[in-house]
Design a protein around this motif. Structure first.
Motif, PDB file in Angstrom:
ATOM      1  N   THR A  88     -16.030  -4.563  22.125  1.00 41.83           N
ATOM      2  CA  THR A  88     -14.730  -5.143  21.786  1.00 41.83           C
ATOM      3  C   THR A  88     -14.858  -6.644  21.560  1.00 41.83           C
ATOM      4  O   THR A  88     -14.288  -7.199  20.610  1.00 41.83           O
ATOM      5  N   VAL A  89     -15.603  -7.310  22.418  1.00 39.95           N
ATOM      6  CA  VAL A  89     -15.843  -8.747  22.254  1.00 39.95           C
ATOM      7  C   VAL A  89     -16.644  -8.995  20.980  1.00 39.95           C
ATOM      8  O   VAL A  89     -16.343  -9.910  20.202  1.00 39.95           O
ATOM      9  N   ALA A  90     -17.673  -8.163  20.742  1.00 43.00           N
ATOM     10  CA  ALA A  90     -18.510  -8.340  19.551  1.00 43.00           C
ATOM     11  C   ALA A  90     -17.682  -8.160  18.283  1.00 43.00           C
ATOM     12  O   ALA A  90     -17.804  -8.956  17.338  1.00 43.00           O
ATOM     13  N   LEU A  91     -16.844  -7.125  18.243  1.00 43.27           N
ATOM     14  CA  LEU A  91     -16.025  -6.878  17.049  1.00 43.27           C
ATOM     15  C   LEU A  91     -15.016  -7.997  16.853  1.00 43.27           C
ATOM     16  O   LEU A  91     -14.813  -8.465  15.724  1.00 43.27           O
ATOM     17  N   ARG A  92     -14.396  -8.456  17.923  1.00 41.32           N
ATOM     18  CA  ARG A  92     -13.435  -9.564  17.824  1.00 41.32           C
ATOM     19  C   ARG A  92     -14.100 -10.812  17.269  1.00 41.32           C
ATOM     20  O   ARG A  92     -13.577 -11.455  16.351  1.00 41.32           O
ATOM     21  N   LEU A 139     -16.866  -0.629  15.568  1.00 43.30           N
ATOM     22  CA  LEU A 139     -15.548  -0.012  15.636  1.00 43.30           C
ATOM     23  C   LEU A 139     -15.621   1.329  16.354  1.00 43.30           C
ATOM     24  O   LEU A 139     -14.775   1.634  17.221  1.00 43.30           O
ATOM     25  N   ARG A 140     -16.618   2.140  16.026  1.00 45.63           N
ATOM     26  CA  ARG A 140     -16.754   3.448  16.700  1.00 45.63           C
ATOM     27  C   ARG A 140     -17.001   3.273  18.194  1.00 45.63           C
ATOM     28  O   ARG A 140     -16.439   4.012  19.017  1.00 45.63           O
ATOM     29  N   ARG A 141     -17.821   2.287  18.555  1.00 48.92           N
ATOM     30  CA  ARG A 141     -18.063   2.047  19.989  1.00 48.92           C
ATOM     31  C   ARG A 141     -16.788   1.617  20.701  1.00 48.92           C
ATOM     32  O   ARG A 141     -16.527   2.049  21.833  1.00 48.92           O
ATOM     33  N   CYS A 142     -15.985   0.786  20.033  1.00 46.02           N
ATOM     34  CA  CYS A 142     -14.710   0.362  20.632  1.00 46.02           C
ATOM     35  C   CYS A 142     -13.771   1.558  20.798  1.00 46.02           C
ATOM     36  O   CYS A 142     -13.083   1.698  21.826  1.00 46.02           O
ATOM     37  N   ARG A 149      -7.497   1.475  18.715  1.00 49.11           N
ATOM     38  CA  ARG A 149      -6.795   2.704  18.355  1.00 49.11           C
ATOM     39  C   ARG A 149      -7.684   3.585  17.480  1.00 49.11           C
ATOM     40  O   ARG A 149      -8.448   3.080  16.641  1.00 49.11           O
ATOM     41  N   PRO A 150      -7.575   4.892  17.627  1.00 48.34           N
ATOM     42  CA  PRO A 150      -8.493   5.800  16.931  1.00 48.34           C
ATOM     43  C   PRO A 150      -8.154   6.051  15.470  1.00 48.34           C
ATOM     44  O   PRO A 150      -8.975   6.624  14.749  1.00 48.34           O
ATOM     45  N   ASP A 151      -6.987   5.624  15.028  1.00 49.22           N
ATOM     46  CA  ASP A 151      -6.544   5.969  13.668  1.00 49.22           C
ATOM     47  C   ASP A 151      -6.786   4.846  12.669  1.00 49.22           C
ATOM     48  O   ASP A 151      -6.019   4.665  11.719  1.00 49.22           O
ATOM     49  N   VAL A 152      -7.867   4.051  12.869  1.00 46.43           N
ATOM     50  CA  VAL A 152      -8.232   3.008  11.912  1.00 46.43           C
ATOM     51  C   VAL A 152      -9.705   3.151  11.556  1.00 46.43           C
ATOM     52  O   VAL A 152     -10.494   3.745  12.302  1.00 46.43           O
ATOM     53  N   ALA A 153     -10.075   2.593  10.393  1.00 44.35           N
ATOM     54  CA  ALA A 153     -11.444   2.615   9.906  1.00 44.35           C
ATOM     55  C   ALA A 153     -11.807   1.207   9.429  1.00 44.35           C
ATOM     56  O   ALA A 153     -10.937   0.326   9.365  1.00 44.35           O
ATOM     57  N   PRO A 154     -13.079   0.958   9.073  1.00 43.16           N
ATOM     58  CA  PRO A 154     -13.483  -0.400   8.669  1.00 43.16           C
ATOM     59  C   PRO A 154     -12.650  -0.993   7.543  1.00 43.16           C
ATOM     60  O   PRO A 154     -12.378  -2.198   7.541  1.00 43.16           O
ATOM     61  N   GLY A 155     -12.220  -0.166   6.582  1.00 46.47           N
ATOM     62  CA  GLY A 155     -11.406  -0.699   5.491  1.00 46.47           C
ATOM     63  C   GLY A 155     -10.099  -1.302   5.965  1.00 46.47           C
ATOM     64  O   GLY A 155      -9.614  -2.291   5.400  1.00 46.47           O
ATOM     65  N   PHE A 191      -4.438  -3.566  16.350  1.00 42.55           N
ATOM     66  CA  PHE A 191      -5.537  -2.600  16.345  1.00 42.55           C
ATOM     67  C   PHE A 191      -5.871  -2.093  17.751  1.00 42.55           C
ATOM     68  O   PHE A 191      -6.654  -1.162  17.900  1.00 42.55           O
ATOM     69  N   ARG A 192      -5.273  -2.697  18.761  1.00 44.39           N
ATOM     70  CA  ARG A 192      -5.590  -2.290  20.124  1.00 44.39           C
ATOM     71  C   ARG A 192      -4.953  -0.938  20.446  1.00 44.39           C
ATOM     72  O   ARG A 192      -3.911  -0.577  19.917  1.00 44.39           O
ATOM     73  N   VAL A 193      -5.579  -0.230  21.371  1.00 45.88           N
ATOM     74  CA  VAL A 193      -4.975   0.989  21.909  1.00 45.88           C
ATOM     75  C   VAL A 193      -3.685   0.617  22.621  1.00 45.88           C
ATOM     76  O   VAL A 193      -3.605  -0.404  23.306  1.00 45.88           O
ATOM     77  N   GLY A 194      -2.664   1.419  22.428  1.00 44.77           N
ATOM     78  CA  GLY A 194      -1.388   1.160  23.069  1.00 44.77           C
ATOM     79  C   GLY A 194      -0.351   0.579  22.137  1.00 44.77           C
ATOM     80  O   GLY A 194       0.804   0.387  22.529  1.00 44.77           O
ATOM     81  N   SER A 195      -0.725   0.285  20.876  1.00 45.54           N
ATOM     82  CA  SER A 195       0.282  -0.156  19.914  1.00 45.54           C
ATOM     83  C   SER A 195       1.317   0.955  19.773  1.00 45.54           C
ATOM     84  O   SER A 195       0.970   2.123  19.624  1.00 45.54           O
ATOM     85  N   PRO A 196       2.601   0.635  19.832  1.00 45.19           N
ATOM     86  CA  PRO A 196       3.632   1.661  19.984  1.00 45.19           C
ATOM     87  C   PRO A 196       3.839   2.578  18.784  1.00 45.19           C
ATOM     88  O   PRO A 196       4.211   3.736  18.954  1.00 45.19           O
ATOM     89  N   ALA A 197       3.604   2.089  17.572  1.00 47.75           N
ATOM     90  CA  ALA A 197       3.946   2.881  16.391  1.00 47.75           C
ATOM     91  C   ALA A 197       2.705   3.492  15.764  1.00 47.75           C
ATOM     92  O   ALA A 197       1.669   2.831  15.640  1.00 47.75           O
ATOM     93  N   ALA A 198       2.820   4.752  15.360  1.00 50.01           N
ATOM     94  CA  ALA A 198       1.734   5.385  14.617  1.00 50.01           C
ATOM     95  C   ALA A 198       1.687   4.800  13.209  1.00 50.01           C
ATOM     96  O   ALA A 198       2.716   4.425  12.633  1.00 50.01           O
TER      97      ALA A 198
END
Length: 224
Positions: A88-92, A139-142, A149-155, A191-198
């Motif tokens: 998470t730190v590395a990606l940030r 991203l996959r490691r995060c 959140r699991p519903d995002v990709a590199p793009g 992009f964090r887990v816990g964002s309220p809206a899908a």
């Protein structure tokens, strides 16, 4: 009068090249990749003849700016993935590097003009593809760690940073810099887990970015 040595001439040539690259990066940032070459020379503090000796045409200058910046970003990506145990730190930190060098993202990911210039440049393509691979792995490691959140990709990440970076403040604009930093933090927080809206639709990957560019859906990027 003392004659310049070959070493001093090489040093002058390197210095001129660095000045031109730095000026071009800034001018592309402010005005897009079609900025007049004489304005780049003026900003670099060199004559137009010196600029054209180093870079015979605009395409060569675009390639040089992208090559230098992408190589630097690839080095940062490799170092973060290798040395930072927390993905998470590395990606940030990598996304912050993207933000600070966002011109390269705009030029190589979404600007149609620059894309056509760079698409057959092996060094640029190699560094760009390596960056995409590292982003994907982090991203996959995060996501496996449960911090992104699991519903995002590199793009999604690339387009978000590119979109924010269109609002880069002018030098010395403290209010603009503060607002820019806040906007970047707000978007990254989404992009964090816990964002309220899908999110609507599906995760966006790099092939989607390519398709959007080809169909004109990103026409506003990479232009003043």
């Amino acid at each position: 009068m003392e004659q310049p040595t070959s070493a001093s001439l090489r040093a002058d040539a390197r210095r001129n090249r660095e000045q031109i690259i730095d000026a071009a990066r800034t001018m592309f940032l402010r005005m897009g990749v079609d900025v007049p070459m004489d304005e780049i020379a003026r900003a670099a503090g060199v004559g137009i003849g010196t600029l054209y000796r180093r870079f015979p045409d605009r395409a060569e200058l675009i390639k040089a700016v992208s090559r230098d910046s992408l190589h630097e970003m690839a080095e940062v990506a490799r170092g973060l993935e290798r040395d930072e145990p927390d993905p998470t730190v590395a990606l940030r930190d990598l996304l912050r590097t993207f933000r600070d060098r966002y011109l390269v993202i705009v030029m190589t990911a979404v600007s149609a003009h620059a894309f056509e210039t760079l698409k057959d440049t092996p060094a640029v393509i190699e560094d760009r593809d390596e960056l995409l691979v590292v982003v994907g792995r982090l991203l996959r490691r995060c996501q496996e760690q449960g911090t992104v959140r699991p519903d995002v990709a590199p793009g999604d990440l690339i387009l978000a940073v590119a979109a924010i970076s269109r609002l880069i403040p002018a030098p010395g604009d403290e209010l603009g810099a503060m607002v820019f930093d806040r906007l970047f933090a707000l978007v990254m927080d989404a992009f964090r887990v816990g964002s309220p809206a899908a999110l609507p639709g599906r995760p966006v990957d790099y092939p989607d970015v390519t398709q959007l560019r080809q169909h004109g859906g990103l026409a506003g990027f990479g232009r003043a």
